[in-house]
Design a protein around this motif. Structure first.
Motif, PDB file in Angstrom:
ATOM      1  N   SER A 223      79.094   4.947 -38.066  1.00 59.03           N
ATOM      2  CA  SER A 223      80.082   4.391 -37.129  1.00 59.03           C
ATOM      3  C   SER A 223      79.398   3.746 -35.933  1.00 59.03           C
ATOM      4  CB  SER A 223      81.028   5.498 -36.643  1.00 59.03           C
ATOM      5  OG  SER A 223      81.709   6.085 -37.732  1.00 59.03           O
ATOM      6  N   MET A 224      78.292   4.344 -35.480  1.00 62.00           N
ATOM      7  CA  MET A 224      77.568   3.820 -34.308  1.00 62.00           C
ATOM      8  C   MET A 224      76.829   2.527 -34.631  1.00 62.00           C
ATOM      9  SD  MET A 224      75.879   7.368 -32.939  1.00 62.00           S
ATOM     10  CE  MET A 224      74.641   6.571 -31.931  1.00 62.00           C
ATOM     11  N   HIS A 225      76.111   2.524 -35.773  1.00 62.12           N
ATOM     12  CA  HIS A 225      75.174   1.433 -36.047  1.00 62.12           C
ATOM     13  C   HIS A 225      75.508   0.597 -37.281  1.00 62.12           C
ATOM     14  CE1 HIS A 225      72.672   3.199 -32.945  1.00 62.12           C
ATOM     15  NE2 HIS A 225      72.626   4.345 -33.590  1.00 62.12           N
ATOM     16  N   GLY A 226      76.533   0.970 -38.015  1.00 60.95           N
ATOM     17  CA  GLY A 226      76.809   0.296 -39.271  1.00 60.95           C
ATOM     18  C   GLY A 226      77.845  -0.805 -39.195  1.00 60.95           C
ATOM     19  N   PHE A 227      78.401  -1.020 -37.991  1.00 61.29           N
ATOM     20  CA  PHE A 227      79.416  -2.075 -37.822  1.00 61.29           C
ATOM     21  C   PHE A 227      79.074  -2.923 -36.604  1.00 61.29           C
ATOM     22  CE2 PHE A 227      81.701   1.575 -39.683  1.00 61.29           C
ATOM     23  CZ  PHE A 227      82.183   0.994 -40.844  1.00 61.29           C
ATOM     24  N   TYR A 228      79.227  -4.232 -36.765  1.00 67.15           N
ATOM     25  CA  TYR A 228      79.054  -5.107 -35.607  1.00 67.15           C
ATOM     26  C   TYR A 228      80.192  -4.874 -34.622  1.00 67.15           C
ATOM     27  CZ  TYR A 228      78.620  -9.384 -32.848  1.00 67.15           C
ATOM     28  OH  TYR A 228      78.493 -10.273 -31.815  1.00 67.15           O
ATOM     29  N   LYS A 229      81.417  -4.760 -35.154  1.00 66.37           N
ATOM     30  CA  LYS A 229      82.597  -4.426 -34.357  1.00 66.37           C
ATOM     31  C   LYS A 229      83.390  -3.374 -35.120  1.00 66.37           C
ATOM     32  CE  LYS A 229      83.045  -9.011 -32.210  1.00 66.37           C
ATOM     33  NZ  LYS A 229      83.933 -10.201 -32.067  1.00 66.37           N
ATOM     34  N   PRO A 230      83.213  -2.097 -34.779  1.00 63.97           N
ATOM     35  CA  PRO A 230      83.886  -1.026 -35.529  1.00 63.97           C
ATOM     36  C   PRO A 230      85.402  -1.182 -35.623  1.00 63.97           C
ATOM     37  CG  PRO A 230      82.210  -0.105 -34.089  1.00 63.97           C
ATOM     38  CD  PRO A 230      82.308  -1.560 -33.750  1.00 63.97           C
ATOM     39  N   HIS A 231      86.023  -1.786 -34.587  1.00 63.32           N
ATOM     40  CA  HIS A 231      87.486  -1.882 -34.619  1.00 63.32           C
ATOM     41  C   HIS A 231      87.987  -2.847 -35.695  1.00 63.32           C
ATOM     42  CE1 HIS A 231      86.257  -5.100 -31.779  1.00 63.32           C
ATOM     43  NE2 HIS A 231      87.263  -5.773 -32.305  1.00 63.32           N
ATOM     44  N   SER A 233      86.941  -2.551 -38.733  1.00 63.80           N
ATOM     45  CA  SER A 233      86.884  -1.762 -39.967  1.00 63.80           C
ATOM     46  C   SER A 233      88.042  -0.771 -39.998  1.00 63.80           C
ATOM     47  CB  SER A 233      85.551  -1.012 -40.065  1.00 63.80           C
ATOM     48  OG  SER A 233      85.614  -0.025 -41.067  1.00 63.80           O
ATOM     49  N   GLU A 234      88.925  -0.933 -40.969  1.00 62.69           N
ATOM     50  CA  GLU A 234      90.068  -0.037 -41.092  1.00 62.69           C
ATOM     51  C   GLU A 234      89.611   1.405 -41.337  1.00 62.69           C
ATOM     52  OE1 GLU A 234      93.967   0.475 -44.026  1.00 62.69           O
ATOM     53  OE2 GLU A 234      92.975  -1.471 -43.854  1.00 62.69           O
ATOM     54  N   SER A 235      88.564   1.567 -42.145  1.00 63.95           N
ATOM     55  CA  SER A 235      88.066   2.909 -42.468  1.00 63.95           C
ATOM     56  C   SER A 235      87.508   3.601 -41.235  1.00 63.95           C
ATOM     57  CB  SER A 235      86.971   2.822 -43.535  1.00 63.95           C
ATOM     58  OG  SER A 235      87.456   2.238 -44.710  1.00 63.95           O
ATOM     59  N   CYS A 236      86.756   2.859 -40.453  1.00 66.29           N
ATOM     60  CA  CYS A 236      86.170   3.442 -39.246  1.00 66.29           C
ATOM     61  C   CYS A 236      87.253   3.846 -38.256  1.00 66.29           C
ATOM     62  CB  CYS A 236      85.198   2.456 -38.595  1.00 66.29           C
ATOM     63  SG  CYS A 236      84.317   3.121 -37.172  1.00 66.29           S
ATOM     64  N   MET A 237      88.253   3.014 -38.100  1.00 65.65           N
ATOM     65  CA  MET A 237      89.331   3.338 -37.181  1.00 65.65           C
ATOM     66  C   MET A 237      90.157   4.535 -37.661  1.00 65.65           C
ATOM     67  SD  MET A 237      89.114   1.365 -34.506  1.00 65.65           S
ATOM     68  CE  MET A 237      87.368   1.762 -34.717  1.00 65.65           C
ATOM     69  N   SER A 238      90.346   4.638 -38.959  1.00 68.88           N
ATOM     70  CA  SER A 238      91.102   5.789 -39.489  1.00 68.88           C
ATOM     71  C   SER A 238      90.309   7.081 -39.266  1.00 68.88           C
ATOM     72  CB  SER A 238      91.415   5.600 -40.971  1.00 68.88           C
ATOM     73  OG  SER A 238      90.229   5.603 -41.742  1.00 68.88           O
ATOM     74  N   PHE A 239      88.978   6.985 -39.393  1.00 64.38           N
ATOM     75  CA  PHE A 239      88.130   8.156 -39.110  1.00 64.38           C
ATOM     76  C   PHE A 239      88.261   8.561 -37.645  1.00 64.38           C
ATOM     77  CE2 PHE A 239      83.719   9.250 -37.560  1.00 64.38           C
ATOM     78  CZ  PHE A 239      83.799  10.591 -37.885  1.00 64.38           C
ATOM     79  N   MET A 240      88.187   7.584 -36.740  1.00 62.91           N
ATOM     80  CA  MET A 240      88.284   7.888 -35.318  1.00 62.91           C
ATOM     81  C   MET A 240      89.630   8.506 -34.970  1.00 62.91           C
ATOM     82  SD  MET A 240      85.462   6.795 -33.665  1.00 62.91           S
ATOM     83  CE  MET A 240      86.010   6.383 -32.009  1.00 62.91           C
ATOM     84  N   GLU A 241      90.679   8.011 -35.636  1.00 64.38           N
ATOM     85  CA  GLU A 241      92.019   8.503 -35.321  1.00 64.38           C
ATOM     86  C   GLU A 241      92.217   9.971 -35.686  1.00 64.38           C
ATOM     87  OE1 GLU A 241      94.463   5.781 -37.440  1.00 64.38           O
ATOM     88  OE2 GLU A 241      94.153   4.125 -36.012  1.00 64.38           O
ATOM     89  N   VAL A 242      91.578  10.398 -36.772  1.00 65.02           N
ATOM     90  CA  VAL A 242      91.807  11.787 -37.224  1.00 65.02           C
ATOM     91  C   VAL A 242      90.906  12.781 -36.489  1.00 65.02           C
ATOM     92  CG1 VAL A 242      92.540  11.043 -39.500  1.00 65.02           C
ATOM     93  CG2 VAL A 242      90.144  11.671 -39.133  1.00 65.02           C
ATOM     94  N   ILE A 243      89.950  12.286 -35.715  1.00 61.87           N
ATOM     95  CA  ILE A 243      89.032  13.191 -35.017  1.00 61.87           C
ATOM     96  C   ILE A 243      89.791  14.172 -34.133  1.00 61.87           C
ATOM     97  CG2 ILE A 243      87.358  13.249 -33.103  1.00 61.87           C
ATOM     98  CD1 ILE A 243      85.942  10.905 -34.399  1.00 61.87           C
ATOM     99  N   PHE A 244      90.795  13.680 -33.408  1.00 65.79           N
ATOM    100  CA  PHE A 244      91.489  14.533 -32.446  1.00 65.79           C
ATOM    101  C   PHE A 244      92.247  15.660 -33.160  1.00 65.79           C
ATOM    102  CE2 PHE A 244      91.196  10.193 -30.812  1.00 65.79           C
ATOM    103  CZ  PHE A 244      90.433  10.409 -29.674  1.00 65.79           C
ATOM    104  N   GLU A 245      92.913  15.305 -34.268  1.00 64.12           N
ATOM    105  CA  GLU A 245      93.662  16.321 -35.017  1.00 64.12           C
ATOM    106  C   GLU A 245      92.698  17.322 -35.667  1.00 64.12           C
ATOM    107  OE1 GLU A 245      96.758  18.480 -36.209  1.00 64.12           O
ATOM    108  OE2 GLU A 245      96.832  16.720 -34.870  1.00 64.12           O
TER     109      GLU A 245
END
Length: 978
Positions: A223-231, A233-245
């Protein structure tokens, strides 16, 4: 060497390398070093690593040796590189087995694979990831774990590559693997959470939790280094969203792990911490991709930090991460609307700012402030127990980046950040809390004492913002001063905090009239009968008080002897090196500020420092503090006490010997000490001469210390010019010559000062000694491509050589003429042309006069090159005369650079020389003997003109005069007779 099976000799040597006995260990390490470049050695090591029947300590040493070998010999262009065939077989072997039973060895094996991958992937090792991903899906749980462990380290290593091509490869790799890893993580996380709530066997929980943590670590790097713009990437954003839960569920699960062992509980906490690390990492590296997670992050952290329900689930490291997450959101530059905001992302900045504004409403900010002070600032029972058992550990200041890892610094920095951002809202809150606590509380009311301590802490932290809001003088006299008088044990909490508070405010807002009261308070608080933590805080407060811009030495004179003696007692009583260093630093500052007055009190410290040096053998930072103190001691004493010599010089010897490990810490301070000892020495001694042997490796060691080394050479030279020149001078000049081509302008300026000092200290001997470097200096003028200031210094050196010795001047010209394939006169012509052209750019009057004296000297050398340029030479001398001549009241023309009776040489030393050291007295002697300040230029020119007339005859002389223009000739006649 047999590479097909574990070589028994190699096993025996590895056993020796695992030994704790130095007599066995050293020969074994030497033998392994000898084998490093032998063909087949690393295959043999690999066979040892993979043979599970061999002792695990031996296999551990084998894998460490192999890691070191990969670092040194794996790359194709490395000296003694490992053969391609051997590397191929090792890589095949590493990917063929993931069943290592010993976890520590498995980790090192994974790191070993990652080191190779960083070099060989993808071109030389295309099957690396397909093999790893296949192993991850294996039904065998051990193979699953080891392959995930390896995948984690490989991704971590490859993610560090920063070249554009490497990053593109990593982006592509991430897009191919991300969903697979995300699915694994979800499955492992759900499994271990379900296991916890179903009270499954702890081994099963641990196994799945370890795999969930490994996949989470992989996801973080991707997530840190594998995307030029993580936002994007649908997969990266879905991962970030579930972190809180996920974090909320795992925090609840953690409660169920009590009683199941420390390891699994720590593993669960690591998992939670790593979830917050994902948020912090993306915020730091991709702030604009994090915008959608600002509000969820703030709501998440607020719930667990500031609500009674959420606070039940927290633990210390989680608290720290949450504090830092809020702080980093508030401080994120990309979220602030300023004139420097990137216009490309301005709309995103506006949106982020709006989200922050919506969350940080005034009421909520005030509640957060009250909670921080009323809950997190309160000293805990554990902290009070530490105070009782180890007051030095309790008092040690945590600085630097400690806010990232320690609870109290992270709490303080969050408070300061919030207060700075929302001070209009929070100033009334702080003033209200100050008013509530502005009464003397009972020594028996510990809760009131702790609350007052917390409020005082807050006032100290935001002192600058409260400058206009608090009448500190009145508060100090009416309340704080009175609280310091209460000696009850419980009141030590308030005494310590008040001491720290007045330290912070002393340099911000305390009237001069109250300074004596402050100093009296500090001395009372330093008393040996006082609590140790309070005394240490008082020492820090004294540092603030005397390091203030408005500090008045006269006001402090009546208190300084008592303060110094109390600090000395505290220094001797302290047990911890860090504490001793803290107190010693205060004493050093006190010596620096009051040194000349304190001289009579310094003997005790002089006697104690050798003991402290011996005691601190394993503590290099304390030794640095001792060295710094010695520097100030010498300056305060105005010289080097004889009893200090046996102690000082071995310290300098150790700290400036680059072959010693201690020099890594002591070098900079010991160079300063060496310089100070030389400056305050009255004569050269044999030990000082011997110490100079450290200089040769030092000058080659680092460009960072080279300037200091050159200055030490200069000061060392002036201590006994003739002795130093005859014994060390030629080698110094040879070393300088070899360094000159690599130096920047600043370095060359210092080096030229050294060369010129050789010539000033003993002109003839200095010219002979400087001979190794003179051709390079002459040639720089001949080429004519130097920086103006440096050109001026080159010309000064050439001028001093000419004034010192025509023979050496001619010898240098001859050698350079031969080098360039020219005659002596041709070379001299070109040199003179550059000299006369560049002289107009020389602005310093003493430099211009020196060049003028040298040109006048050239007039009688009967050189054709000089005669051809006679008009230009005389013009330059005339311009110099015009610059340096002043007209007295009686109309007489005088040389402004000549030392007259009663005039101080400091008038010609830039105003920075006060002759308080023996070295400065030696510099004074240089000025007193310098022809620039002893020879009148017009008189010298007159004598040279008369000599020229007798040399060439009147006919030739008249011809030379005709080369001077009428105006210049008329001006010259005002100075001399032509």
């Amino acid at each position: 060497m047999n590479v097909n099976s574990p070589n028994m000799l190699v096993v025996e040597v590895l056993q020796g390398a695992a030994s704790q006995n130095p007599e066995i260990l050293k020969p074994a390490e030497s033998k392994l070093k000898e084998w490093e470049t032998q063909a087949g050695f690393y295959t043999t090591l690999f066979n040892v690593i993979t043979n599970h029947s061999i002792d695990e300590n031996v296999r551990w040493i084998a894998v460490l040796s192999m890691k070191n070998g990969v670092d040194r010999y794996w790359r194709k262009n490395a000296p003694n590189a490992i053969a391609e065939s051997e590397k191929y077989s090792i890589k095949q072997g590493l990917l063929s087995d993931f069943t290592e039973p010993i976890n520590q060895i498995a980790v090192q094996r994974a790191v070993l694979i990652s080191k190779i991958a960083r070099i060989d992937y993808p071109t030389e090792w295309p099957d690396l990831f397909p093999t790893l991903l296949t192993a991850v899906e294996n039904a065998n749980t051990l193979i699953q774990h080891r392959s995930l462990l390896t995948l984690h380290h490989v991704v971590k290593a490859i993610a560090t590559k920063r070249l554009a091509g490497d990053r593109k490869i990593f982006y592509e790799f991430t897009s191919n693997i991300y969903n697979f890893i995300l699915t694994l993580w979800n499955n492992y996380t759900e499994t271990f959470v379900r296991d916890i709530f179903q009270d499954a066997n702890v081994e099963i929980i641990t196994m799945n939790l370890e795999k969930a943590l490994l996949t989470l670590r992989i996801l973080r790097k991707l997530s840190m280094h594998g995307f030029y713009k993580p936002h994007e990437s649908e997969s990266c954003m879905s991962f970030m969203e579930v972190i809180f839960e996920k974090a909320k569920i795992v925090l609840q699960s953690r409660k169920q792990l009590k009683g199941k062992g420390i390891y699994v509980l720590e593993l669960c906490e690591k998992f939670i911490i790593h979830l917050t690390k994902v948020l912090l990492s993306v915020l730091h590296i991709h702030p604009f991709s994090f915008i959608n997670f600002i509000l969820p992050s703030l709501e998440f952290t607020f719930y667990y930090l500031f609500t009674d329900e959420g606070i039940n689930f927290v633990f210390e490291r989680f608290l720290i991460q949450c504090f830092n997450l809020i702080k980093n959101i508030l401080l994120c530059v990309e979220y602030k609307t300023t004139k420097y905001s990137d216009s490309k992302y301005y709309s995103d900045t506006i949106r982020a700012n709006q989200i922050k504004g919506e969350f940080f409403q005034s009421d909520r900010v005030a509640d957060m402030c009250r909670k921080l002070i009323g809950h997190y600032f309160i000293l805990t029972q554990d902290e009070l127990d530490t105070w009782d058992s180890d007051p030095e550990d309790f008092s040690n200041d945590e600085s630097g980046d400690s806010w990232k890892y320690s609870l109290r610094p992270s709490t303080d920095t969050l408070f300061v950040t919030i207060f700075h951002e929302y001070k209009e809202t929070l100033i009334p809150v702080i003033l209200e809390l100050v008013a509530e606590t502005n009464i003397l509380v009972s020594p028996d009311d510990m809760q009131a004492i702790l609350k007052k301590d917390a409020v005082y802490n807050a006032v100290g932290l935001c002192a600058f913002e409260l400058y206009d809001e608090i009448d500190f003088d009145s508060w100090f006299v009416n309340t704080l001063f009175q609280e310091l008088k209460i000696k009850d044990n419980n009141y030590r909490v308030i005494r310590r905090r008040v001491t720290a508070l007045i330290g912070r405010w002393s340099g911000i807002k305390m009237s001069s009239e109250l300074r004596p009261v402050l100093y009296e308070c500090i001395n009372n608080l330093l008393d040996p009968k006082e609590d140790m933590a309070v005394r240490l805080t008082a020492a820090s407060t004294l540092r603030y008080a005397i390091d203030d811009f408005e500090f008045n030495c006269e006001q402090f004179k009546d208190y300084m002897f008592t303060a110094f003696n109390l600090l000395f007692i505290l220094l001797k009583e302290a047990r911890e090196c860090e504490t001793k260093m803290q107190v010693l630093n205060v004493m050093t500052l006190l010596i620096e500020r009051m040194g000349s007055i304190l001289q009579l009190e310094l003997d005790s410290l002089v006697q104690y420092l050798p003991y402290l040096w011996q005691e601190s053998e394993e503590h290099n930072m304390l030794r640095c503090a001792v060295v710094t103190t010695l520097i100030q001691l010498i300056k305060a004493l105005g010289g080097v006490k004889p009893e200090l010599n046996p102690f000082l010089l071995p310290i300098i010897q150790l700290g400036t010997d680059v072959s010693q490990h201690a020099s890594l810490y002591l070098l900079e301070d010991c160079l300063e000490l060496w310089l100070t000892v030389l400056e305050y020495s009255t004569a050269m001694t044999e030990p000082l001469m011997q110490l100079f042997s450290n200089m040769w490796p030092l000058m080659e060691y680092s460009t960072e210390t080279l300037r200091h080394c050159l200055i030490i050479c200069l000061v060392h030279l002036l201590l006994d010019p003739e002795l130093v020149m005859r014994t060390q001078g030629v080698r110094i000049m040879q070393m300088c010559d070899s360094l000159m081509s690599d130096l920047k302008n600043e370095g060359i300026i210092v080096l030229m000062r050294l060369v010129e000092t050789f010539l000033r200290a003993s002109p003839l001997l200095g010219a002979e000694t400087a001979l190794p470097i003179l051709p390079r200096i002459f040639e720089r003028i001949y080429i004519g491509d130097s920086y103006p200031i440096i050109t001026s210094m080159y010309l000064c050196v050439i001028s001093r050589v000419l004034l010192s010795s025509h023979e050496i001047f001619t010898r240098v010209i001859n050698s350079l003429a031969q080098k360039h394939g020219e005659t002596e006169q041709v070379f001299l012509r070109k040199l003179l042309d550059m000299w006369l052209d560049k002289m107009r750019n020389v602005s310093q009057l003493d430099h211009r006069k020196l060049l003028g004296l040298a040109l006048a000297n050239l007039l009688t050398t009967q050189s054709a090159a000089v005669f051809e340029r006679f008009g230009l030479v005389m013009l330059n001398i005339l311009e110099t005369l015009n610059d340096i001549t002043k007209t007295e009241d009686n109309g007489l023309l005088t040389d402004s650079l000549i030392l007259t009776e009663g005039q101080s040489p400091s008038d010609f030393d830039g105003g920075d020389c006060y002759y308080t050291t023996d070295h400065n007295q030696r510099k004074k002697q240089l000025i007193l003997s310098d022809p620039v300040h002893t020879v009148v230029l017009k008189n010298y020119l007159q004598s040279q003109i008369f000599q020229l007339q007798s040399q060439v005859g009147m006919q030739q002389y008249e011809f030379l005069l005709q080369t001077i223009d009428e105006d210049s000739l008329s001006q010259l006649k005002e100075y001399i007779t032509l």
